[in-house]
Design a protein around this motif. Structure first.
Motif, PDB file in Angstrom:
ATOM      1  N   UNK A  79       0.817  -1.248  -0.119  1.00 17.50           N
ATOM      2  CA  UNK A  79       0.259  -0.055   0.113  1.00 17.50           C
ATOM      3  C   UNK A  79       1.025   1.181   0.033  1.00 17.50           C
ATOM      4  N   UNK A  80       1.905   1.354   0.699  1.00 14.75           N
ATOM      5  CA  UNK A  80       2.956   2.491   0.616  1.00 14.75           C
ATOM      6  C   UNK A  80       3.182   2.581  -0.612  1.00 14.75           C
ATOM      7  N   UNK A  81       3.825   1.678  -1.301  1.00 12.68           N
ATOM      8  CA  UNK A  81       4.254   1.790  -2.668  1.00 12.68           C
ATOM      9  C   UNK A  81       3.426   2.360  -3.492  1.00 12.68           C
ATOM     10  N   UNK A  82       1.969   1.821  -3.513  1.00 12.39           N
ATOM     11  CA  UNK A  82       0.874   2.498  -4.487  1.00 12.39           C
ATOM     12  C   UNK A  82       0.730   3.948  -4.009  1.00 12.39           C
ATOM     13  N   UNK A  83       0.944   4.318  -2.726  1.00 16.67           N
ATOM     14  CA  UNK A  83       0.439   5.674  -2.348  1.00 16.67           C
ATOM     15  C   UNK A  83       1.772   6.493  -2.783  1.00 16.67           C
ATOM     16  N   UNK A  84       3.020   6.088  -2.872  1.00 14.03           N
ATOM     17  CA  UNK A  84       4.182   6.782  -3.281  1.00 14.03           C
ATOM     18  C   UNK A  84       3.935   6.924  -4.674  1.00 14.03           C
ATOM     19  N   UNK A  85       3.718   6.052  -5.492  1.00 13.70           N
ATOM     20  CA  UNK A  85       3.484   6.211  -7.096  1.00 13.70           C
ATOM     21  C   UNK A  85       2.466   7.447  -7.162  1.00 13.70           C
ATOM     22  N   UNK A  86       1.454   7.138  -6.601  1.00 11.98           N
ATOM     23  CA  UNK A  86       0.327   8.234  -6.800  1.00 11.98           C
ATOM     24  C   UNK A  86       0.631   9.691  -6.271  1.00 11.98           C
ATOM     25  N   UNK A  87       1.459   9.841  -5.376  1.00 12.92           N
ATOM     26  CA  UNK A  87       1.960  11.136  -4.740  1.00 12.92           C
ATOM     27  C   UNK A  87       2.856  11.884  -6.077  1.00 12.92           C
ATOM     28  N   UNK A  88       3.718  10.862  -6.566  1.00  8.79           N
ATOM     29  CA  UNK A  88       4.493  11.355  -7.700  1.00  8.79           C
ATOM     30  C   UNK A  88       3.730  11.944  -8.830  1.00  8.79           C
ATOM     31  N   UNK A  89       2.745  11.202  -9.163  1.00  8.13           N
ATOM     32  CA  UNK A  89       1.812  11.359 -10.398  1.00  8.13           C
ATOM     33  C   UNK A  89       0.804  12.495  -9.944  1.00  8.13           C
ATOM     34  N   UNK A 128     -10.392   0.750  -2.297  1.00  6.44           N
ATOM     35  CA  UNK A 128      -9.855  -0.840  -2.525  1.00  6.44           C
ATOM     36  C   UNK A 128      -8.862  -0.692  -3.747  1.00  6.44           C
ATOM     37  N   UNK A 129      -8.431   0.062  -4.205  1.00 13.30           N
ATOM     38  CA  UNK A 129      -7.311   0.005  -5.201  1.00 13.30           C
ATOM     39  C   UNK A 129      -5.849   0.066  -4.889  1.00 13.30           C
ATOM     40  N   UNK A 130      -5.817   0.988  -3.645  1.00 12.83           N
ATOM     41  CA  UNK A 130      -4.372   1.159  -3.265  1.00 12.83           C
ATOM     42  C   UNK A 130      -3.595  -0.029  -2.663  1.00 12.83           C
ATOM     43  N   UNK A 131      -4.500  -1.353  -2.339  1.00 13.84           N
ATOM     44  CA  UNK A 131      -3.704  -2.663  -1.521  1.00 13.84           C
ATOM     45  C   UNK A 131      -3.198  -3.144  -2.722  1.00 13.84           C
ATOM     46  N   UNK A 132      -3.658  -3.262  -4.011  1.00 13.88           N
ATOM     47  CA  UNK A 132      -3.128  -3.837  -5.085  1.00 13.88           C
ATOM     48  C   UNK A 132      -1.539  -3.584  -5.346  1.00 13.88           C
ATOM     49  N   UNK A 133      -0.955  -2.245  -5.017  1.00 16.52           N
ATOM     50  CA  UNK A 133       0.279  -1.823  -5.171  1.00 16.52           C
ATOM     51  C   UNK A 133       0.246  -1.270  -6.688  1.00 16.52           C
ATOM     52  N   UNK A 134       1.149  -0.633  -6.958  1.00 17.35           N
ATOM     53  CA  UNK A 134       1.141   0.015  -8.306  1.00 17.35           C
ATOM     54  C   UNK A 134       0.713  -1.059  -9.575  1.00 17.35           C
ATOM     55  N   UNK A 135       1.635  -2.072  -9.728  1.00 20.24           N
ATOM     56  CA  UNK A 135       1.752  -2.577 -10.888  1.00 20.24           C
ATOM     57  C   UNK A 135       0.487  -2.978 -11.535  1.00 20.24           C
ATOM     58  N   UNK A 136      -0.657  -3.687 -10.799  1.00 16.30           N
ATOM     59  CA  UNK A 136      -1.864  -4.041 -11.720  1.00 16.30           C
ATOM     60  C   UNK A 136      -2.554  -2.819 -12.422  1.00 16.30           C
ATOM     61  N   UNK A 137      -2.388  -1.411 -11.810  1.00 14.62           N
ATOM     62  CA  UNK A 137      -3.189  -0.431 -12.332  1.00 14.62           C
ATOM     63  C   UNK A 137      -2.661  -0.087 -13.617  1.00 14.62           C
ATOM     64  N   UNK A 138      -1.334  -0.466 -13.872  1.00 10.54           N
ATOM     65  CA  UNK A 138      -0.653   0.133 -15.226  1.00 10.54           C
ATOM     66  C   UNK A 138      -1.255  -0.938 -15.970  1.00 10.54           C
TER      67      UNK A 138
END
Length: 230
Positions: free
Chosen positions: A76-86, A178-188
């Protein structure tokens, strides 16, 4: 000037303050390659409330789904980090952004290969996946040109770029419940299947050093980092 800075307006490397060996590694590598960049420091996973995971697991249970990842505060932390950068990029004056994770590695001829790739993609691209390209299988990509493929189901978030075209739409999607728990990869991966103009190199350019990258085709190196999310 490194070719990465010629093609991309802004470059970020996502890390965390407790990733001391990774920070040292990135500073040494990027200084050696003369790459101008900024770190983005992720929120410490232990600062996240455990109710985020509990809510997500309840959601899966109510929909008769199982947690296949498994979900963790690190993911989740990884997903939040990518979202913050974007999101930061969205409200900037830059036209595009290149995002690395702190285990990124470069092939010896990556600048030449990257130029061949960038010079042969449409100018109106939305997302570029520059990493994990040694792990291609025929059903993951579609041939676009000599140096360019179109990803269909290609995981990996350690080296990618966004233009401004779809950035707001993508960030809003990531911020849905319920999107952040997936981490960044699946969203791309979802974006590759949703009509976005996505491209990836036909040759291996950029890899990663985390131990969960077990594929035998990855560049052999003695330097490895323990994966925090898988």
């Amino acid at each position: 000037m490194n070719v990465l800075n010629e093609y991309f307006d802004k470059i970020y490397v996502i890390t965390s303050y407790f990733h001391k060996p990774r920070i040292k590694y990135i500073n040494e590598l990027f200084n050696k390659e003369n790459i101008k960049f900024d770190f983005h420091y992720a929120v410490h996973p232990e600062f996240l409330d455990g109710s985020i995971i509990e809510s997500y697991l309840d959601y899966l249970k109510s929909n008769n789904q199982i947690d296949t990842l498994p979900t963790s505060k690190y993911r989740i932390s990884a997903a939040i980090s990518h979202l913050q950068v974007l999101r930061q990029f969205q409200y900037s004056n830059y036209n595009n952004v290149l995002v690395f994770e702190d285990d990124v590695s470069f092939e010896s001829d990556y600048q030449t290969k990257l130029s061949s790739f960038m010079d042969n993609i449409p100018v109106n691209w939305d997302i570029l996946n520059l990493g994990r390209n040694y792990t291609y299988t025929d059903d993951q990509v579609e041939k676009y040109g000599e140096f360019v493929n179109i990803p269909n189901n290609l995981y990996g978030a350690h080296a990618y770029a966004f233009s401004k075209n779809k950035i707001e739409e993508f960030c809003e999607y990531m911020e849905r419940p319920h999107q952040l728990p997936w981490g960044p990869d699946p969203h791309y991966v979802k974006m590759y299947k949703s009509g976005y103009k996505c491209y990836c190199p036909s040759e291996f350019i950029i890899g990663a050093l985390s131990t969960h990258f077990k594929d035998s085709n990855f560049r052999k190196t003695e330097e490895r980092f323990e994966s925090f999310i898988s």
